[in-house]
Design a protein around this motif. Structure first.
Motif, PDB file in Angstrom:
ATOM      1  N   PRO A   4       0.813  -1.214   0.000  1.00 12.20           N
ATOM      2  CA  PRO A   4       0.000   0.000   0.000  1.00 12.20           C
ATOM      3  C   PRO A   4       0.851   1.272   0.000  1.00 12.20           C
ATOM      4  CG  PRO A   4      -0.840  -1.595   1.583  1.00 12.20           C
ATOM      5  CD  PRO A   4       0.475  -2.125   1.095  1.00 12.20           C
ATOM      6  N   GLY A   5       0.460   2.182  -0.892  1.00 11.49           N
ATOM      7  CA  GLY A   5       1.121   3.480  -0.934  1.00 11.49           C
ATOM      8  C   GLY A   5       2.387   3.523  -1.752  1.00 11.49           C
ATOM      9  N   ARG A   6       2.958   2.390  -2.064  1.00 15.08           N
ATOM     10  CA  ARG A   6       4.208   2.373  -2.818  1.00 15.08           C
ATOM     11  C   ARG A   6       3.930   2.227  -4.304  1.00 15.08           C
ATOM     12  NH1 ARG A   6       8.911  -1.321  -0.782  1.00 15.08           N
ATOM     13  NH2 ARG A   6       9.856  -0.109  -2.470  1.00 15.08           N
ATOM     14  N   LYS A   7       4.635   3.016  -5.112  1.00 12.16           N
ATOM     15  CA  LYS A   7       4.451   3.004  -6.557  1.00 12.16           C
ATOM     16  C   LYS A   7       5.775   2.684  -7.244  1.00 12.16           C
ATOM     17  CE  LYS A   7       0.151   4.516  -6.497  1.00 12.16           C
ATOM     18  NZ  LYS A   7      -0.975   3.704  -7.029  1.00 12.16           N
ATOM     19  N   THR A   8       5.679   2.049  -8.397  1.00 14.23           N
ATOM     20  CA  THR A   8       6.865   1.844  -9.212  1.00 14.23           C
ATOM     21  C   THR A   8       7.279   3.188  -9.816  1.00 14.23           C
ATOM     22  OG1 THR A   8       5.750   1.483 -11.333  1.00 14.23           O
ATOM     23  CG2 THR A   8       5.899  -0.400  -9.835  1.00 14.23           C
ATOM     24  N   ILE A   9       8.433   3.224 -10.455  1.00 15.49           N
ATOM     25  CA  ILE A   9       8.889   4.488 -11.041  1.00 15.49           C
ATOM     26  C   ILE A   9       7.979   4.949 -12.167  1.00 15.49           C
ATOM     27  CG2 ILE A   9      11.298   4.071 -10.423  1.00 15.49           C
ATOM     28  CD1 ILE A   9      11.789   3.281 -13.335  1.00 15.49           C
ATOM     29  N   PHE A  10       7.108   4.066 -12.663  1.00 12.94           N
ATOM     30  CA  PHE A  10       6.187   4.438 -13.733  1.00 12.94           C
ATOM     31  C   PHE A  10       4.745   4.572 -13.253  1.00 12.94           C
ATOM     32  CE2 PHE A  10       9.587   1.974 -16.003  1.00 12.94           C
ATOM     33  CZ  PHE A  10      10.244   3.091 -16.496  1.00 12.94           C
ATOM     34  N   GLY A  11       4.539   4.510 -11.943  1.00 17.06           N
ATOM     35  CA  GLY A  11       3.219   4.811 -11.399  1.00 17.06           C
ATOM     36  C   GLY A  11       2.357   3.633 -11.026  1.00 17.06           C
ATOM     37  N   GLY A  12       2.779   2.399 -11.320  1.00 17.71           N
ATOM     38  CA  GLY A  12       1.988   1.242 -10.942  1.00 17.71           C
ATOM     39  C   GLY A  12       2.187   0.873  -9.480  1.00 17.71           C
ATOM     40  N   ALA A  13       1.274   0.070  -8.964  1.00 19.10           N
ATOM     41  CA  ALA A  13       1.400  -0.382  -7.580  1.00 19.10           C
ATOM     42  C   ALA A  13       2.548  -1.380  -7.464  1.00 19.10           C
ATOM     43  CB  ALA A  13       0.106  -1.030  -7.122  1.00 19.10           C
ATOM     44  N   VAL A  14       3.371  -1.208  -6.433  1.00 17.60           N
ATOM     45  CA  VAL A  14       4.464  -2.144  -6.181  1.00 17.60           C
ATOM     46  C   VAL A  14       3.889  -3.421  -5.586  1.00 17.60           C
ATOM     47  CG1 VAL A  14       6.541  -2.574  -4.815  1.00 17.60           C
ATOM     48  CG2 VAL A  14       6.176  -0.331  -5.854  1.00 17.60           C
ATOM     49  N   ARG A  15       4.255  -4.562  -6.159  1.00 20.92           N
ATOM     50  CA  ARG A  15       3.788  -5.852  -5.666  1.00 20.92           C
ATOM     51  C   ARG A  15       4.972  -6.798  -5.518  1.00 20.92           C
ATOM     52  NH1 ARG A  15      -1.815  -6.430  -6.131  1.00 20.92           N
ATOM     53  NH2 ARG A  15      -2.806  -4.773  -7.329  1.00 20.92           N
ATOM     54  N   THR A  16       4.916  -7.597  -4.479  1.00 20.76           N
ATOM     55  CA  THR A  16       5.911  -8.641  -4.321  1.00 20.76           C
ATOM     56  C   THR A  16       5.374  -9.931  -4.936  1.00 20.76           C
ATOM     57  OG1 THR A  16       5.009  -9.293  -2.170  1.00 20.76           O
ATOM     58  CG2 THR A  16       6.721  -7.594  -2.184  1.00 20.76           C
ATOM     59  N   GLY A  17       6.250 -10.882  -5.139  1.00 20.25           N
ATOM     60  CA  GLY A  17       5.804 -12.175  -5.633  1.00 20.25           C
ATOM     61  C   GLY A  17       5.926 -12.323  -7.135  1.00 20.25           C
ATOM     62  N   ARG A  18       5.222 -13.279  -7.650  1.00 20.72           N
ATOM     63  CA  ARG A  18       5.343 -13.647  -9.056  1.00 20.72           C
ATOM     64  C   ARG A  18       4.588 -12.683  -9.970  1.00 20.72           C
ATOM     65  NH1 ARG A  18       4.335 -20.197  -8.344  1.00 20.72           N
ATOM     66  NH2 ARG A  18       6.187 -20.578  -7.046  1.00 20.72           N
ATOM     67  N   PRO A  19       5.010 -12.611 -11.248  1.00 23.10           N
ATOM     68  CA  PRO A  19       4.323 -11.726 -12.205  1.00 23.10           C
ATOM     69  C   PRO A  19       2.997 -12.349 -12.645  1.00 23.10           C
ATOM     70  CG  PRO A  19       6.084 -12.920 -13.303  1.00 23.10           C
ATOM     71  CD  PRO A  19       6.174 -13.284 -11.849  1.00 23.10           C
ATOM     72  N   VAL A  20       1.943 -11.993 -11.971  1.00 25.53           N
ATOM     73  CA  VAL A  20       0.652 -12.659 -12.135  1.00 25.53           C
ATOM     74  C   VAL A  20       0.098 -12.481 -13.552  1.00 25.53           C
ATOM     75  CG1 VAL A  20      -1.753 -12.656 -11.367  1.00 25.53           C
ATOM     76  CG2 VAL A  20       0.096 -12.511  -9.693  1.00 25.53           C
ATOM     77  N   ARG A  49       3.312  15.284 -12.714  1.00 27.38           N
ATOM     78  CA  ARG A  49       2.019  15.926 -12.501  1.00 27.38           C
ATOM     79  C   ARG A  49       1.013  15.365 -13.507  1.00 27.38           C
ATOM     80  NH1 ARG A  49       0.895  22.486 -12.519  1.00 27.38           N
ATOM     81  NH2 ARG A  49      -1.296  22.373 -11.822  1.00 27.38           N
ATOM     82  N   ASN A  50      -0.122  14.917 -13.004  1.00 25.42           N
ATOM     83  CA  ASN A  50      -1.170  14.325 -13.848  1.00 25.42           C
ATOM     84  C   ASN A  50      -0.661  13.097 -14.608  1.00 25.42           C
ATOM     85  OD1 ASN A  50      -3.015  16.407 -13.148  1.00 25.42           O
ATOM     86  ND2 ASN A  50      -2.130  17.722 -14.722  1.00 25.42           N
ATOM     87  N   ARG A  51       0.239  12.350 -13.971  1.00 27.99           N
ATOM     88  CA  ARG A  51       0.852  11.214 -14.659  1.00 27.99           C
ATOM     89  C   ARG A  51      -0.169  10.183 -15.108  1.00 27.99           C
ATOM     90  NH1 ARG A  51       5.705   8.148 -11.752  1.00 27.99           N
ATOM     91  NH2 ARG A  51       4.120   7.931 -10.119  1.00 27.99           N
ATOM     92  N   ASN A  52      -1.078   9.811 -14.235  1.00 27.38           N
ATOM     93  CA  ASN A  52      -2.062   8.790 -14.600  1.00 27.38           C
ATOM     94  C   ASN A  52      -2.906   9.229 -15.795  1.00 27.38           C
ATOM     95  OD1 ASN A  52      -1.262   7.030 -12.607  1.00 27.38           O
ATOM     96  ND2 ASN A  52      -2.812   7.685 -11.133  1.00 27.38           N
ATOM     97  N   ALA A  53      -3.351  10.474 -15.786  1.00 25.94           N
ATOM     98  CA  ALA A  53      -4.188  10.971 -16.871  1.00 25.94           C
ATOM     99  C   ALA A  53      -3.427  10.958 -18.189  1.00 25.94           C
ATOM    100  CB  ALA A  53      -4.684  12.382 -16.548  1.00 25.94           C
ATOM    101  N   VAL A  54      -2.166  11.368 -18.149  1.00 24.87           N
ATOM    102  CA  VAL A  54      -1.362  11.387 -19.376  1.00 24.87           C
ATOM    103  C   VAL A  54      -1.118   9.971 -19.875  1.00 24.87           C
ATOM    104  CG1 VAL A  54       0.908  11.961 -20.334  1.00 24.87           C
ATOM    105  CG2 VAL A  54      -0.261  13.589 -18.829  1.00 24.87           C
ATOM    106  N   GLN A  55      -0.758   9.068 -18.975  1.00 25.78           N
ATOM    107  CA  GLN A  55      -0.473   7.692 -19.380  1.00 25.78           C
ATOM    108  C   GLN A  55      -1.685   7.020 -20.008  1.00 25.78           C
ATOM    109  OE1 GLN A  55       0.879   6.113 -15.633  1.00 25.78           O
ATOM    110  NE2 GLN A  55       3.034   6.446 -16.126  1.00 25.78           N
ATOM    111  N   TRP A  56      -2.791   7.030 -19.285  1.00 26.18           N
ATOM    112  CA  TRP A  56      -3.983   6.337 -19.777  1.00 26.18           C
ATOM    113  C   TRP A  56      -4.601   7.061 -20.964  1.00 26.18           C
ATOM    114  CZ3 TRP A  56      -4.144   1.570 -18.552  1.00 26.18           C
ATOM    115  CH2 TRP A  56      -3.677   1.137 -17.310  1.00 26.18           C
ATOM    116  N   GLY A  57      -4.528   8.398 -20.959  1.00 24.52           N
ATOM    117  CA  GLY A  57      -5.050   9.143 -22.101  1.00 24.52           C
ATOM    118  C   GLY A  57      -4.268   8.864 -23.368  1.00 24.52           C
ATOM    119  N   ALA A  58      -2.943   8.795 -23.244  1.00 24.83           N
ATOM    120  CA  ALA A  58      -2.111   8.525 -24.416  1.00 24.83           C
ATOM    121  C   ALA A  58      -2.357   7.119 -24.945  1.00 24.83           C
ATOM    122  CB  ALA A  58      -0.641   8.713 -24.064  1.00 24.83           C
TER     123      ALA A  58
END
Length: 233
Positions: A9-25, A199-208
């Motif tokens: 919770p609260g941790r993001k990757t350098i590109f804005g996704g949620a940080v998860r441990t474990g296998r690449p689901v 700034r507005n990273r999510n909007a730019v990423q998903w919009g693009a």
């Protein structure tokens, strides 16, 4: 003890996704779907799976879902699925933790769609294709962008891309058109994700990425509009 993927919770990757441990689901899920589709293609007689889910440009107007479903099918030659799944495993382990599940899955599916658009635009109307290679080439392009962003060594990626791209021209029955479409779309999606301003990273990423999908849909509709009436139905 089985290792399971957990969100942090609260941790993001350098590109804005949620940080998860474990296998690449997501990677494992895509591989599992491909494996199940491969098994069903063998098990169900009469080529039912291939006949209903493979892609050819002439099916675009009446059965557009094939532009995605074909990316989960493979020829009955075991080396076809083995190579694609190995590449997906390697690339997914590198990219899924970096992008996060949602962004990684989106890039994968957009690349798969773009691979079919490449076939639609550049191949004869009766060309039939199956395989995850369009999506895999999209991940190759995404890895190049990530390495470029991080300042990593690009030479190995470029060599791999050139070798795999060359195979499409020298080995029969390889759809280089799908490779090209996937590579372009995957690279563009990765640029949108990797270089979006904080700034507005999510909007730019998903919009693009949405804009890229709209362009692909527009190209599809344009090409279909040029088909003879009997192909449109």
């Amino acid at each position: 003890m089985r290792e399971t993927a957990k969100a942090m919770p609260g941790r993001k990757t350098i590109f804005g996704g949620a940080v998860r441990t474990g296998r690449p689901v997501v990677t494992l899920t895509m591989m599992a779907i491909c494996a199940v589709a491969f098994a069903l293609d063998w098990a169900i007689p009469g080529g039912f799976v291939f006949q209903n889910f493979a892609y050819a440009p002439f099916t675009t107007a009446t059965e557009p879902w094939r532009m995605i479903t074909s990316a989960f099918l493979h020829s009955t030659n075991i080396t076809h699925i083995a190579f694609n799944m190995y590449a997906l495993w390697i690339l997914g382990n590198a990219l899924e933790p970096a992008f996060g599940r949602a962004r990684f899955l989106s890039i994968y599916l957009v690349s798969a769609f773009a691979g079919s658009v490449g076939v639609l635009l550049l191949s004869p109307v009766d060309t039939v294709v199956v395989g995850a290679s369009g999506a895999v080439f999209g991940l190759f392009g995404a890895l190049f962008v990530v390495q470029k962003k991080r300042g990593g060594d690009l030479r190995q990626i470029v060599v791999l891309l050139l070798i795999n791209a060359a195979l499409g021209f020298f080995i029969p029955n390889i759809a280089w058109q799908a490779h090209l479409g996937g590579l372009i779309a995957g690279s563009l999606c990765a640029v949108a994700v990797a270089y979006a301003p904080a700034r507005n990273r999510n909007a730019v990423q998903w919009g693009a990425m949405a804009a890229i999908v709209l362009v692909l849909v527009g190209l599809t509709l344009y090409k279909v509009s040029t088909f003879p009436a009997f192909l449109i139905g």
